[in-house]
Each structure stands twice: as C-alpha cells, then as structure tokens.
Design an enzyme around this catalytic site. Structure first.
Site, PDB file in Angstrom:
ATOM      1  N   ASP A  34      -5.218 -20.909  23.947  1.00  0.00           N
ATOM      2  CA  ASP A  34      -5.460 -20.733  22.514  1.00  0.00           C
ATOM      3  C   ASP A  34      -6.963 -20.717  22.291  1.00  0.00           C
ATOM      4  O   ASP A  34      -7.716 -21.362  23.030  1.00  0.00           O
ATOM      5  CB  ASP A  34      -4.813 -21.852  21.697  1.00  0.00           C
ATOM      6  CG  ASP A  34      -4.442 -21.382  20.288  1.00  0.00           C
ATOM      7  OD1 ASP A  34      -3.251 -21.212  20.002  1.00  0.00           O
ATOM      8  OD2 ASP A  34      -5.380 -21.155  19.481  1.00  0.00           O
ATOM      9  N   LYS A  39      -6.992 -27.432  18.782  1.00  0.00           N
ATOM     10  CA  LYS A  39      -5.568 -27.435  19.160  1.00  0.00           C
ATOM     11  C   LYS A  39      -5.413 -27.704  20.660  1.00  0.00           C
ATOM     12  O   LYS A  39      -4.580 -28.505  21.091  1.00  0.00           O
ATOM     13  CB  LYS A  39      -4.978 -26.066  18.825  1.00  0.00           C
ATOM     14  CG  LYS A  39      -3.557 -26.116  18.326  1.00  0.00           C
ATOM     15  CD  LYS A  39      -3.072 -24.718  17.988  1.00  0.00           C
ATOM     16  CE  LYS A  39      -2.581 -24.611  16.583  1.00  0.00           C
ATOM     17  NZ  LYS A  39      -1.925 -23.351  16.261  1.00  0.00           N
ATOM     18  N   GLU A 154      11.090 -12.626  20.298  1.00  0.00           N
ATOM     19  CA  GLU A 154      11.545 -14.015  20.259  1.00  0.00           C
ATOM     20  C   GLU A 154      12.412 -14.233  19.017  1.00  0.00           C
ATOM     21  O   GLU A 154      12.055 -13.824  17.928  1.00  0.00           O
ATOM     22  CB  GLU A 154      10.330 -14.950  20.233  1.00  0.00           C
ATOM     23  CG  GLU A 154      10.685 -16.403  20.274  1.00  0.00           C
ATOM     24  CD  GLU A 154      11.706 -16.724  21.368  1.00  0.00           C
ATOM     25  OE1 GLU A 154      11.420 -16.433  22.534  1.00  0.00           O
ATOM     26  OE2 GLU A 154      12.791 -17.219  21.050  1.00  0.00           O
ATOM     27  N   PHE A 155      13.547 -14.922  19.226  1.00  0.00           N
ATOM     28  CA  PHE A 155      14.489 -15.125  18.120  1.00  0.00           C
ATOM     29  C   PHE A 155      14.615 -16.586  17.706  1.00  0.00           C
ATOM     30  O   PHE A 155      15.514 -16.940  16.955  1.00  0.00           O
ATOM     31  CB  PHE A 155      15.870 -14.580  18.505  1.00  0.00           C
ATOM     32  CG  PHE A 155      15.858 -13.111  18.833  1.00  0.00           C
ATOM     33  CD1 PHE A 155      15.871 -12.160  17.824  1.00  0.00           C
ATOM     34  CD2 PHE A 155      15.790 -12.681  20.150  1.00  0.00           C
ATOM     35  CE1 PHE A 155      15.840 -10.801  18.121  1.00  0.00           C
ATOM     36  CE2 PHE A 155      15.757 -11.326  20.455  1.00  0.00           C
ATOM     37  CZ  PHE A 155      15.780 -10.388  19.437  1.00  0.00           C
ATOM     38  N   PHE A 272      24.090 -17.984   7.314  1.00  0.00           N
ATOM     39  CA  PHE A 272      23.160 -17.293   6.395  1.00  0.00           C
ATOM     40  C   PHE A 272      23.851 -16.872   5.099  1.00  0.00           C
ATOM     41  O   PHE A 272      23.505 -15.869   4.495  1.00  0.00           O
ATOM     42  CB  PHE A 272      22.485 -16.098   7.095  1.00  0.00           C
ATOM     43  CG  PHE A 272      21.355 -16.566   7.967  1.00  0.00           C
ATOM     44  CD1 PHE A 272      20.044 -16.514   7.541  1.00  0.00           C
ATOM     45  CD2 PHE A 272      21.613 -17.138   9.205  1.00  0.00           C
ATOM     46  CE1 PHE A 272      19.020 -16.993   8.315  1.00  0.00           C
ATOM     47  CE2 PHE A 272      20.599 -17.628   9.989  1.00  0.00           C
ATOM     48  CZ  PHE A 272      19.289 -17.564   9.547  1.00  0.00           C
ATOM     49  N   LEU A 273      24.834 -17.661   4.702  1.00  0.00           N
ATOM     50  CA  LEU A 273      25.487 -17.417   3.417  1.00  0.00           C
ATOM     51  C   LEU A 273      25.315 -18.636   2.511  1.00  0.00           C
ATOM     52  O   LEU A 273      26.194 -18.936   1.723  1.00  0.00           O
ATOM     53  CB  LEU A 273      26.976 -17.110   3.623  1.00  0.00           C
ATOM     54  CG  LEU A 273      27.331 -15.741   4.219  1.00  0.00           C
ATOM     55  CD1 LEU A 273      28.845 -15.558   4.293  1.00  0.00           C
ATOM     56  CD2 LEU A 273      26.715 -14.596   3.411  1.00  0.00           C
ATOM     57  N   CYS A 283       8.156 -15.701   8.867  1.00  0.00           N
ATOM     58  CA  CYS A 283       8.778 -14.527   9.492  1.00  0.00           C
ATOM     59  C   CYS A 283       9.471 -13.590   8.510  1.00  0.00           C
ATOM     60  O   CYS A 283       9.053 -12.447   8.366  1.00  0.00           O
ATOM     61  CB  CYS A 283       9.759 -14.982  10.568  1.00  0.00           C
ATOM     62  SG  CYS A 283       8.917 -15.745  11.956  1.00  0.00           S
TER      63      CYS A 283
END
Ligand code: NAD
Length: 471
Positions: A34, A39, A154-155, A272-273, A283
């Site tokens: 990084d 950090k 990436e998920f 997601f409901l 995101c």
C-alpha cells in the site's frame, strides 16, 4: 496442495487486505503493498485498519509469515508470480469509474517486470480495462511475452468478507490464454479441490471438501461484465423491493410478508428482498453508475439502471418524510440515531444511507445523538461533533431524552434492544425503523409508536394515527 504461489496484492483496503490474508491462509506467500505509509505501519505493528470479522484472527496467524506488508511495490512485484491490483475505482465524471489509481499502479508495475508475471485485475472495473492495462504495459516498453493480464473480480461483502473469500459461491477468471488461467487455477486450488476445507485449521463455512468452490473460466470481457452485472442486479432487487414497499405501505399491506412470499419462489430467492433505506457503500452506487456509463458508451439503452438509482435515492427522502410526519416539525427536536455504517457488520460509511439521513435531519434543524458499534471513528472524521450532533457510547445513551429513536443500520445489536429499558430512557416512545428490525405488534405491546418501511404505521391507541392530510 500444489506448490505455493508467490503473490503480490496491491492495495490493502477491504478487498486487498482480505485477499492477502486469505491467500496466506490458503498457503501462498503474499506481499501486500500500500502507498499509505500509516496503514502499512499499523499492519506491521499488529493493528487492523478495517473492522472485519475473522480478520484479526487471520492477521495474527499469518502476519510476518505468510503475509508481509510493504510500501515497496517494485520489490513486491519482482518477487511475485501473480500481481493482484486491488486499489479503489471510485465514481468519476458522468458516472464513469475513475481508473486513475489503477493506471498509476500499472505504470509502476511496468517498471518492475523482469520475468513472466500474471497481472490480475481484482478491482471492479469496466469492460475493456483488461485491454487498457495490456496497452499501457506495451506503451511503457514491457515485452508482451513477459506478462498476461487477466480479470478475477471479487464478490466479497463487507462484514462477511473473510468467509465470502474462503467460501465463495464462485470464483470467476477472465483469461485470454491457458498459461495465465493455469496460474489462477493453482492459486485457488485449495478452495476448488476442497483441500483447504479438509485442513484442521480451516475456518468452517458454506463450502466443504465434498462441496468445494467452483471456478468459472471465461474471457476477460465476460468476467468484467459478470462483476458489474451482478452488482447491478443486486441493486435492482433492492430498489424493486423498496418500490413495492412504498406501494404496500400505502395500502396497509406488509412488505415483510410480501418479500417472504416472493422469496419462497425458487426462481426469485429470498435474499436482497429486505425493504429499507436503500443500498449504499462503496460498491453498489458507483458500480450501477459505471455499468450504466459503459452501456451508454456502447450505444446500448440501459435506462433501467438509472431507475434503480433514482428509486434508491428517493428511499432516503421517503424515510425522512416519515420522520417529519411522525414528529410534525423537526426544528429543535432531539433524535437518537442508531447506525452510521452503510450496513451492519462493517465500519464502512462510504455512501451510507444512515449518514445521508442524519445530514438531512441536521439541515432540517433537528439535533442528533448517534451510535454505531464500529463506525463512530470514521463518522466523526466526516461529521465532527457539533452543538447539534453528538456521539453516544451505547444505544441507550443515544436514546436518552430523545423525541424519537431512529434505526438506520441493520446491526444485530439493534434488533435486540431491551425495550423496557428503552421506554424508561426515551422522552417519547416513538421508534422509526428504517431497517424493519422489529415486529410492529411487539413494539405496540411495549407501548411504542412504531413506524417502519412498507408496513402499516402503528400508533399507540391514545395518540391515533395521523390522517394522510396531516402527514
Ligand atoms: P479501499 O479504498 O478500501 O482500498 C484501496 C487501497 O488501495 C487503499 O488502502 C489505498 O491506500 C490503496 N492504494 C491506492 N493507490 C495505491 C497505489 N498506487 N499503490 C498502493 N496502494 C494504493 O478500496 P476497496 O473497498 O478495497 O475496493 C477496492 C476495489 O475492489 C474497488 O474497485 C472496489 O469496487 C472493489 N470491490 C470492493 C468490495 C468491497 O466490499 N469493498 C467488494 C468487491 C469489489
């Protein structure tokens, strides 16, 4: 496991840091880079710059062994076979993704390639970014034989990032040749063969040795679109249910029952409901905008994505109106606000609906006392305490003497409030729940007026429900 791969991950944010420790957990040798010196210092000294479940545990296991932290990008690239780019791709002009961080990293990588490298885009990027990375490397004189560029979107979800990484629904690899795809197969082999899950120290989760993670190999363009389309589809589901919630509320139907009934359809599914304040975070908002921009560039009409955005933005206003309707006027009112993070389980406040609602309330003249289990430090930087805004040490302190309590983030802690204690400390027993964490009858039974999203408003009998014209 096949031979460990030496990996460099550039960026130590939510994605880069999680990927780095998880690759180490899978047995690889990882250098995490990084350019934020503070950090890197914190990570070296044993700290964690983000709040994420299981992260401290994996850092303790692998820091200084499987994973090292550095600001030396050139050195880390040189010693690695695979170089993952995991820097930010924020929203830029006209909705397009700002790829300047990616380009800056690629320029640095170009100076450090000696010997074959697989350059992996892990950041969420628009279609053809792969091509651009390749082009930038060529322009900077890197021998085309000495690298391949591939896409590995990436998920992971913040809050469950480590588990999502180690127990993924799928791993997607967009590669233009077998040589580079093979490197990715080796990297993910502990998850795709199931050998990781069979190990004694594996973090247990959805996947197992008998049901390992699937890996889909496709073209780079397809992989890039899989990521954008997946996020846009999830955002669409949220906006859809929020639009239905507004309809449900106006006819005294119950969105929780409606979503349950819809979700039982295996073609729709229950996730997601959940109606609420809409999506936020780093995101969905930017990825929906970037995907729409990509479609526009290609001359494809994808107006649907703009509607998804509009419904999402309206949802905060709908909630704000609900608060105003319950309290009549806002100037001088004192409100307790539970939640600052964009969702429960994370300290991330980027594009947080909770923050937006608090800003609207402050602008309307209310004063707010906020509490969040993890995001207060970050929130303080963005919204420093003032005469009108303070931060409480726990949820009951936030509710003390409040004219109403607002639930803005779906932390588990907020669904387990001691309602008797709350009733004792709050000034007026009014709860306005933007996340539908309670059953209306339960709140009525405890003596609260309870307003939520997409469900009938529940006013205490003596108070009566305001007529529409009064709202
Ligand atoms: P982040 O902002 O948390 O982290 C990015 C990191 O990159 C920062 O630590 C920054 O200092 C570092 N960085 C920037 N320029 C650098 C450089 N030149 N050299 C070295 N380091 C540099 O971002 P994030 O949330 O981890 O997201 C990264 C990417 O992954 C984005 O494209 C995002 O859309 C995508 N993504 C995010 C999530 C998520 O839940 N956060 C999930 C999937 C995909």
């Amino acid at each position: 496991m096949s031979k460990p791969v030496s990996i460099c991950v550039i960026g130590s944010g939510y994605v880069g840091l999680v990927a780095a420790v998880c690759f180490a957990e899978m047995g690889h040798h990882v250098a995490c880079v990084d350019n934020d010196e503070a950090k890197v210092k914190l990570l070296r000294e044993g700290g964690a710059p983000i709040f994420e479940r299981h992260l401290p545990e994996l850092l303790a296991r692998h820091r200084g062994r499987g994973v090292t932290f550095t600001t030396d990008l050139a050195g880390a690239v040189e010693q690695s076979e695979a170089v993952f780019i995991a820097v930010g791709t924020p929203q830029g002009d006209a909705g397009a993704a700002d790829l300047s961080y990616v380009e800056a990293v690629v320029a640095e990588i170009a100076r450090s390639i000696h010997g074959y490298k697989v350059i992996v885009e892990k950041s969420t990027v628009p279609v053809y970014t792969n091509e651009w990375i390749r082009r930038v490397l060529h322009r900077r004189g890197v021998d085309p034989q000495s690298f391949d560029v591939l896409s590995n979107p990436e998920f992971l979800r913040e809050g469950t990032a480590i588990m999502d990484f180690l127990h993924p629904d799928r791993i997607v690899v967009g590669a233009s040749n077998e040589r580079s795809a093979e490197v990715m197969r080796r990297i993910y082999e502990p998850l795709t063969s199931g050998s990781y899950y069979a190990g004694p120290d594996a973090l247990p989760g959805e996947r197992s040795a008998s049901a390992p993670a699937p890996l889909l190999v496709t073209s780079a363009q397809s992989a890039e679109i899989i990521k954008h389309a997946s996020n846009a589809f999830l955002a669409l589901k949220i906006s859809f249910i929020n639009a239905v919630a507004n309809l449900a509320e106006s006819v005294d139907a119950d969105i929780v029952d409606i979503a349950a009934g819809m979700g039982m359809d295996s073609r729709i599914g229950p996730s997601f409901l959940s109606a609420g304040l809409g999506y936020g975070g780093s995101c969905f908002p930017k990825d929906v905008a970037a995907f729409h921009w990509v479609a526009q560039q290609q001359g494809v009409n994808f107006q649907l994505l703009d509607e998804v955005r509009k419904i999402n933005e309206t949802q905060r206003q709908v909630f704000f109106n609900k608060v105003r309707a319950a309290l009549w006027t806002l100037r001088g009112k004192r409100l307790g606000a539970l939640g600052l993070a964009f969702k429960g389980g994370t300290d991330d406040i980027r594009e947080s609906p909770a923050i937006h609602v608090i800003q609207m309330l402050l602008e309307a003249g209310a004063s707010v006392t906020a509490y969040d289990p993890a995001a207060m430090e970050r929130a303080r930087e963005l919204l420093p305490p003032t005469e009108k805004l303070s931060y409480a040490t726990d949820l009951y302190a936030a509710a003390t003497d409040a004219d109403a309590l607002l639930i803005l983030t779906d932390w588990k802690e907020f669904s387990e409030i001691d309602l008797t204690r709350l009733k004792e400390v709050i000034r007026f027993p009014i709860v306005i729940d933007g996340r539908n964490l309670y059953k209306p009858q339960e709140m009525l039974d405890h003596g609260f007026t309870y307003l939520s999203v997409g469900r009938p408003a529940c006013y205490q009998a003596e108070e009566g429900r305001p007529r529409k014209s009064l709202m």
